[in-house]
Design a protein around this motif. Structure first.
Motif, PDB file in Angstrom:
ATOM      1  N   LEU A  46     -21.351   2.135  67.448  1.00  0.00           N
ATOM      2  CA  LEU A  46     -20.624   2.655  66.280  1.00  0.00           C
ATOM      3  C   LEU A  46     -19.453   3.692  66.724  1.00  0.00           C
ATOM      4  O   LEU A  46     -18.463   3.926  66.286  1.00  0.00           O
ATOM      5  N   GLY A  87     -19.403   9.912  55.750  1.00  0.00           N
ATOM      6  CA  GLY A  87     -20.455   8.666  56.048  1.00  0.00           C
ATOM      7  C   GLY A  87     -21.012   8.141  54.838  1.00  0.00           C
ATOM      8  O   GLY A  87     -21.926   7.471  54.587  1.00  0.00           O
ATOM      9  N   LEU A 130     -15.515   3.581  65.895  1.00  0.00           N
ATOM     10  CA  LEU A 130     -15.022   4.716  65.060  1.00  0.00           C
ATOM     11  C   LEU A 130     -13.829   5.234  66.187  1.00  0.00           C
ATOM     12  O   LEU A 130     -12.645   5.543  65.676  1.00  0.00           O
ATOM     13  N   VAL A 156     -17.371   0.567  60.869  1.00  0.00           N
ATOM     14  CA  VAL A 156     -16.511   1.648  60.301  1.00  0.00           C
ATOM     15  C   VAL A 156     -15.514   1.237  59.425  1.00  0.00           C
ATOM     16  O   VAL A 156     -14.858   0.038  59.769  1.00  0.00           O
ATOM     17  N   SER A 187     -24.599  11.745  59.005  1.00  0.00           N
ATOM     18  CA  SER A 187     -24.948  11.117  60.236  1.00  0.00           C
ATOM     19  C   SER A 187     -26.355  11.796  60.628  1.00  0.00           C
ATOM     20  O   SER A 187     -26.193  12.997  60.544  1.00  0.00           O
ATOM     21  N   LEU A 247     -18.201   5.889  58.136  1.00  0.00           N
ATOM     22  CA  LEU A 247     -19.063   5.265  58.678  1.00  0.00           C
ATOM     23  C   LEU A 247     -20.278   4.326  57.651  1.00  0.00           C
ATOM     24  O   LEU A 247     -20.788   4.761  56.793  1.00  0.00           O
ATOM     25  N   ASN A 307     -26.413   6.159  59.319  1.00  0.00           N
ATOM     26  CA  ASN A 307     -25.415   6.261  60.376  1.00  0.00           C
ATOM     27  C   ASN A 307     -25.412   6.937  61.667  1.00  0.00           C
ATOM     28  O   ASN A 307     -24.788   7.561  62.219  1.00  0.00           O
TER      29      ASN A 307
END
Length: 239
Positions: A33, A56, A37, A7, A62, A20, A27
């Motif tokens: 992840l 993203g 985040l 991130v 994503s 992302l 993503n």
């Protein structure tokens, strides 16, 4: 600009931008992840901001959650997941600042749920939305069903969730799920423009109004009106 794992965190004036950066995997929202985040959402850059943009990047928002991870979990581990990295969706929804999702390309599954957790959504013409979980033998479980029902009603939610079909940005905009649609590549600039406008508003008034709007979607008419009046009285007194 800083990078926490997958991130990227940047500031554009009073706006915090969270990007992302797992493009090789479209993503996909792995627990790693999600944890990064969540750290960013709780970090100083966001705390010191007056609006937040989540994106993203240029090609994909994503493609969804990494469902292979969850399939290997026991019920106890899944419950723990929702208390830890899986809490990121509600953490985004609970931010006091206004949030804008800037979307291009795939916005599927958990990615769509993350976008729905934002207050506003801006998408370019390449964006594709969908919740394919039922076809995988599961269901959206990070607020997607709950937020869709409140946004578009049960019939349209059944259409998307049970059929697992994909929708274009034009259809999403016609349903009121998208605030603005742009030409290809225009999503981030438009999101930053909107976020900058929001950041220029009195922060306490924006935060309280955001909370009242959220509460009003579930409250009775009488309760919603009372919340409006009490919030107005409080803000008027402070102002």
């Amino acid at each position: 600009m800083t990078t926490a794992g997958d991130v990227e965190v940047a500031r554009h004036g009073d706006v915090a931008v969270l990007t992302l950066r797992r493009e090789a995997k479209l993503n996909a929202l792995s627990t790693h992840l999600e944890s990064r985040l969540l750290d960013a959402v709780r970090g100083d850059a966001v705390k010191g901001s007056r609006a937040v943009v989540i994106t993203g990047g240029d090609k994909v928002f994503s493609a969804g959650a990494d469902t292979s991870e969850l399939r290997e979990m026991t019920p106890v581990a899944i419950a723990e997941y929702y208390r830890e990295s899986g809490a990121v969706y509600e953490a985004v929804a609970a931010l006091p600042q206004p949030t804008v999702a800037a979307i291009a390309g795939y916005c599927l599954g958990g990615g769509f749920e993350l976008a729905l957790a934002a207050d506003l959504r801006v998408a370019d013409e390449t964006a594709v939305f969908g919740l394919p979980e039922v076809g995988l033998g599961i269901l959206p479980s990070s607020g997607g069903v709950t937020r869709l029902v409140r946004a578009v009603g049960p019939a349209r939610t059944r259409d998307l969730v049970l059929r697992g079909r994909r929708m274009t940005v034009t259809e999403a905009h016609s349903w009121g799920l998208i605030t603005e649609k742009t030409a290809a590549g225009g999503h981030l600039a438009t999101a930053l423009e909107i976020a900058g406008e929001l950041a220029g508003q009195p922060p306490l008034a924006v935060s309280v109004a955001k909370q009242v709007i959220t509460a009003a979607t579930e409250a009775s008419r009488e309760t919603a009106l009372l919340l409006e009046q009490l919030a107005y009285a409080t803000l008027n007194r402070i102002g």
